[in-house]
Design a protein around this motif. Structure first.
Motif, PDB file in Angstrom:
ATOM      1  N   UNK A  14      29.489 -68.707 -25.594  1.00  0.00           N
ATOM      2  CA  UNK A  14      29.255 -67.355 -26.091  1.00  0.00           C
ATOM      3  C   UNK A  14      28.517 -67.368 -27.427  1.00  0.00           C
ATOM      4  N   UNK A  15      28.757 -68.383 -28.230  1.00  0.00           N
ATOM      5  CA  UNK A  15      28.008 -68.527 -29.472  1.00  0.00           C
ATOM      6  C   UNK A  15      26.522 -68.710 -29.202  1.00  0.00           C
ATOM      7  N   UNK A  16      26.198 -69.453 -28.148  1.00  0.00           N
ATOM      8  CA  UNK A  16      24.804 -69.643 -27.767  1.00  0.00           C
ATOM      9  C   UNK A  16      24.193 -68.317 -27.307  1.00  0.00           C
ATOM     10  N   UNK A  17      24.978 -67.530 -26.558  1.00  0.00           N
ATOM     11  CA  UNK A  17      24.498 -66.208 -26.138  1.00  0.00           C
ATOM     12  C   UNK A  17      24.240 -65.336 -27.366  1.00  0.00           C
ATOM     13  N   UNK A  68      20.572 -62.655 -31.074  1.00  0.00           N
ATOM     14  CA  UNK A  68      20.152 -62.522 -32.463  1.00  0.00           C
ATOM     15  C   UNK A  68      18.669 -62.788 -32.665  1.00  0.00           C
ATOM     16  N   UNK A  69      18.082 -63.561 -31.759  1.00  0.00           N
ATOM     17  CA  UNK A  69      16.646 -63.848 -31.818  1.00  0.00           C
ATOM     18  C   UNK A  69      15.843 -62.901 -30.923  1.00  0.00           C
ATOM     19  N   UNK A 107      31.660 -57.126 -27.476  1.00  0.00           N
ATOM     20  CA  UNK A 107      30.545 -57.164 -28.410  1.00  0.00           C
ATOM     21  C   UNK A 107      29.200 -57.248 -27.698  1.00  0.00           C
ATOM     22  N   UNK A 108      29.075 -58.195 -26.787  1.00  0.00           N
ATOM     23  CA  UNK A 108      27.771 -58.506 -26.212  1.00  0.00           C
ATOM     24  C   UNK A 108      27.258 -57.450 -25.246  1.00  0.00           C
TER      25      UNK A 108
END
Length: 196
Positions: A46-49, A54-55, A76-77
């Protein structure tokens, strides 16, 4: 260690890193596998997502196994345009219904196949997919072939314990999360915002 010796050591390290970075010239989507018996595999996925979003990239998530609890990451996502497909059966030791679990896995996999064919997506997280392969809920060959045939620029993150050796072989990056100590074993309850 003297300041001069320290600088020499750091320069050697820098030269080695710079050489590795400059020799990496292939540009395409990656397959990352995050496996092992430790806590944090899904969190890493999920951090990678979150990083991709964010980019300004587009991402989608398929959650196998889990899905009956509230999910902070999903809360959140989804609000940032990330599509979720959730198996929503919970843990297999809770359902104890192989037939129903297989049907739910196949339905979630159908969503995953659609996502993995979508050239508009930059990243797909297949959270806890490894269990679907080890429990034989999904066919290994079909899963590997579908991942291999994704759009060239799409990256995929697969999480879960016991990643199949062929999945590991196919991956560009494999990380193993090792359990050293877990709060649950000391009688501490799972915490909202930390564990889910």
């Amino acid at each position: 260690m003297t300041e001069q010796r320290y600088k020499e050591r750091q320069q050697k390290r820098k030269n080695k890193v710079d050489e590795t970075v400059s020799s990496a010239q292939i540009e395409r989507g990656l397959l990352l596998v995050i496996t092992g018996n430790g806590k944090g595999k899904s969190t890493s996925g999920f951090g990678t997502v979150a990083r991709a979003i964010g980019h300004g990239q587009k991402a989608a998530v398929v959650q196998f196994i889990k899905g009956t609890w509230e999910c902070g990451e999903r809360n959140l996502l989804e609000s940032h345009g990330v599509e979720f497909a959730v198996m929503a059966t919970g843990f297999t030791w809770d359902t104890q219904d192989r037939e129903a679990d297989i049907l739910a896995a196949e339905k979630a996999w159908s969503d995953a196949k659609r996502m993995l064919a979508d050239p508009g997506l930059d990243l797909v997280l297949l959270d806890e997919l490894t269990y679907m392969l080890s429990y034989k809920y999904l066919g290994l060959e079909e899963v590997l072939q579908t991942i291999a045939n994704r759009p060239a620029e799409m990256s995929v993150v697969v999480t879960g314990r016991g990643a199949h050796p062929l999945l590991i072989e196919m991956a560009d990056t494999v990380s193993e999360v090792k359990s050293v100590k877990h709060a649950l074993n000391a009688g501490l309850k799972a915490r909202k915002g930390i564990d889910w």
